[in-house]
Design a protein around this motif. Structure first.
Motif: not given
Lengths: 416, 311
Positions: A103-110, A115-118, A123-127
């Motif tokens: 879902w996250a990576k699908g956002l056009s403005y990801f 950056p602090a939030h992301v 965690y371990k490479g997954r969002i």
């Protein structure tokens, strides 16, 4: 327990059947009380314009984690949660959260999201968390007191020496007026406002991956000496020593404090609740200049296995729209989408722009045991700040803090 | 109390050794105690068994739990901060128990002797007891506040201290502030227990001693104190158990401060369970505390049991 959760799953399945297309769905979300200045408003705005609905529960800030954990154990957790971003790694590590990487990576403005939030949402490479609300730490000063003390009310201090000199001048006004304020017995407040002083000077508290505590640095010692000097000169009210955060904002809002480190939230709170206070806002400076900030706020996380994912996506899409970002900003939460931040802040108090810049370049420590080492009222960080600001044994306090933090980190890592 | 235990002892010795079917009256007896047994089973035995069960697991507040045997107990044995908290709890218990008795005993003697307005005095001393510990603590949070409270500003106004003293910033001041608060809150209860003990002493004993020429102090030492053994034991066990479980006042007034020096055993258990989310470990610590409490209570009962031949 297994059987129980099976029952719940079956119940959820039945509910899904009954909510065939054409029916509106309602998803429940929680937010900590800190968000009560913007969350009800955005939920209301969303509910007005959408068929699907969001039901919001506001939970006392200090109880949110316990309440969520017990609710999750009992199968009554909300579908989504606006969670203090520093807890995202711990929640993800506990296996409570839905993996929302796709879902996250699908956002056009990801790549434009805070950056602090992301970073804390990963965690371990997954969002597991997406940015929702944002708050950065800044320095505020009382313009009226500056004027009375013969200082330029429009020029904020830009390094430690200036802070101390200005605080001394304001303090000289006497009476109830004091030069500087900080909550001397509050872990959260000091990671938020004291550490940026250290960061801006080049020091750090934790290694980037959160596996090493680096308490005893020259920059940390300098910053401690700076605060100690202000305490010794009597520029800080007596109550600061035992303030566990209750006066973090209230002390400055009462109008008798010259300078105080604070957060972007103060803009909204001062403008709406204390319109008489004339204040300036600038970055938290380093020893010789430069600046830093703690990038805080909430990540939006999704309870594992919730059937209402679609509603939550709809809600978050709305929050990320220009309309949503503007609404959040006007209530004191900084924009989390870099590409439309300027537009969202247009026409608002210009001090928001400073806070937004601080947010964009701010830092957030990453740790799965953040609560234990930093926020806990009985953790090593609170004990250390109280001892080093007001006690007699800085060396001993730093050594104890280093040892305790490292042992908690090591034990926490082993448990995961 | 004693008549019940007597009856129980007789009942035990009267029971025949070999097993037999329960008679009608015994079934009725069982029926009568059933509600009490059910209450104890549901609200005491079941949670206790659950706690013991949890203590053998790595049981996070969130997520899956797994069996780890006695690892939690091993960790508890090595947990310096738990034993430091236990140390502080014992120190607090000693001081506060002495303080409570030092205040409650004179109060009991005072309100026991017949005089005008006795009812008023008794009520006044007892009133703080009916305030909950949490609300009383919140009241004292305000009283002790350095800026907005009562004591510090009052001391400055009366010229006792030159500037406001932050009572909660220093260990001794903070600790003794809590002691004063607890004595204010609890002494009335101990007073009532001691008062009933005083009232059960036959007046003739005292009068006879008076006639024999015993002074007030020797009457107190040789008649009142020995006759009150059981009452004192009760008050002592209640006070010690209550103090060993102290939490509210240190959590609300001091938040374990200054500098984590006033963290009690229960506070540490709470913190491990709900701040660090280690429920299993918290359960193990609770079991350790339970054992310590049982031992302490047994020791007190032994020390205060009746001397031979005096029943």
């Amino acid at each position: 327990m297994k059987k129980l959760s099976g029952l719940f799953a079956a119940g959820a399945a039945v509910m899904m059947l009954s909510t065939a297309p054409g029916f509106t769905e309602e998803a429940t979300i929680w937010v900590r009380a800190d968000g009560s200045n913007f969350m009800p408003q955005i939920v209301e705005a969303f509910n007005k314009g959408h068929e699907n609905q969001i039901k919001l529960d506001i939970i006392p800030t200090a109880e949110l984690v316990q309440k969520y954990a017990t609710a999750a154990a009992g199968g009554t957790a909300p579908d989504g949660l606006s969670l203090d971003l520093i807890y995202t790694p711990a929640f993800a590590a506990a296996g409570q959260l839905e993996d929302i990487t796709d879902w996250a990576k699908g956002l056009s403005y990801f790549d434009q999201l805070s950056p602090a939030h992301v970073k804390t949402g990963t965690y371990k490479g997954r969002i597991y968390g997406l940015p929702f609300s944002a708050d950065s730490s800044v320095l505020i000063w009382n313009k009226k007191l500056f004027r009375e003390a013969g200082l330029d009310p429009d020029k904020g201090p830009a390094n430690w020496a200036e802070i101390e000199a200005d605080a001394e001048k304001v303090n000289a006004l006497g009476g109830e007026v004091k030069g500087f304020y900080f909550s001397g017995n509050c872990g959260g407040c000091n990671i938020f406002t004291f550490m940026p002083l250290v960061w801006a000077s080049g020091g750090d508290l934790l290694s980037d991956d959160g596996t090493k505590a680096t308490v005893d640095t020259p920059q940390m010692r300098d910053a401690i000496a700076f605060y100690r000097s202000m305490v010794e000169k009597g520029l800080v009210p007596e109550g600061a020593q035992t303030d566990s955060g209750a006066n973090f904002f209230a002390a400055f809002a009462a109008g008798n404090i010259g300078i105080a480190p604070s957060g972007a939230f103060a803009i909204g709170a001062l403008n709406t609740q204390y319109p008489d206070i004339e204040y300036g806002l600038t970055y938290l400076p380093g020893k010789e200049g430069g600046w830093s900030s703690f990038a805080g706020g909430d990540n939006f996380v999704v309870t594992k296995g919730t059937p209402k994912l679609a509603v939550l996506k709809e809600f978050l899409d709305y929050a990320y729209s220009l309309e949503g970002q503007t609404l959040l900003a006007s209530r004191g939460s900084l924009p989390v989408r870099g590409d439309i931040a300027k537009e969202a802040l247009k026409g608002l108090d210009p001090r928001y722009q400073t806070a937004a810049d601080a947010m964009a370049k701010g830092k957030t420590p990453y740790s799965v045991v953040f609560n234990d080492i930093i926020n806990s009222q009985n953790g090593p960080w609170v004990q250390m700040v109280n001892e080093v600001f007001f006690g007699d044994d800085v060396d001993g306090s730093l050594a104890t803090a280093q040892e305790t933090m490292q042992s908690i980190i090591d034990a926490g890592g082993a448990n995961q | 109390m004693s008549s019940i235990s007597h009856a129980a002892r007789e009942a035990v010795s009267a029971a025949p050794r070999r097993r037999r079917r329960l008679g009608r009256s015994e079934w009725i007896g069982l029926l009568y105690v059933a509600p009490a047994v059910a209450l104890v089973a549901v609200f005491f035995v079941a949670p206790l068994v659950m706690t013991a069960f949890m203590s053998l697991h790595n049981w996070p507040l969130m997520g899956e739990h797994r069996f780890i045997g006695f690892d939690n107990y091993v960790a508890a044995w090595k947990d310096i901060r738990f034993w430091r908290a236990m140390n502080f709890t014992i120190y607090y218990t000693l001081i506060v128990t002495v303080a409570i008795f030092a205040v409650a005993f004179p109060l009991a003697l005072f309100v026991e002797t017949p005089r005008r307005f006795n009812g008023f005095y008794r009520t006044a001393y007892f009133l703080p007891v009916v305030v909950g510990f949490a609300s009383a603590s919140l009241l004292w949070v305000w009283l002790l506040n350095v800026d907005a409270g009562l004591f510090s500003p009052a001391a400055v106004a009366l010229g006792i201290t030159p500037k406001k003293v932050n009572l909660l910033a220093d260990f001794d001041l903070a600790f003794w502030s809590v002691i004063v608060m607890v004595v204010w809150k609890v002494a009335g209860f101990t007073m009532v227990i001691l008062m009933t003990g005083l009232q059960s002493i036959p007046a003739e004993l005292s009068e006879a001693a008076k006639i024999d020429g015993a002074g007030a102090f020797s009457r107190f030492r040789l008649i009142t104190l020995p006759m009150m053994r059981r009452t004192i034991a009760l008050a002592l066990i209640l006070s010690v158990a209550g103090s060993m479980l102290a939490f509210d006042q240190f959590y609300i007034i001091l938040a374990g401060g200054p500098r984590n020096q006033t963290i009690t055993a229960v506070y540490w258990i709470f913190s491990q369970s709900f701040v660090s989310f280690k429920l299993g470990y918290g359960a193990a610590l609770s079991m350790v505390l339970l054992v310590i409490l049982v031992v302490l209570s047994l020791v007190q009962l032994r020390l205060l049991r009746n001397p031979e031949g005096l029943e």
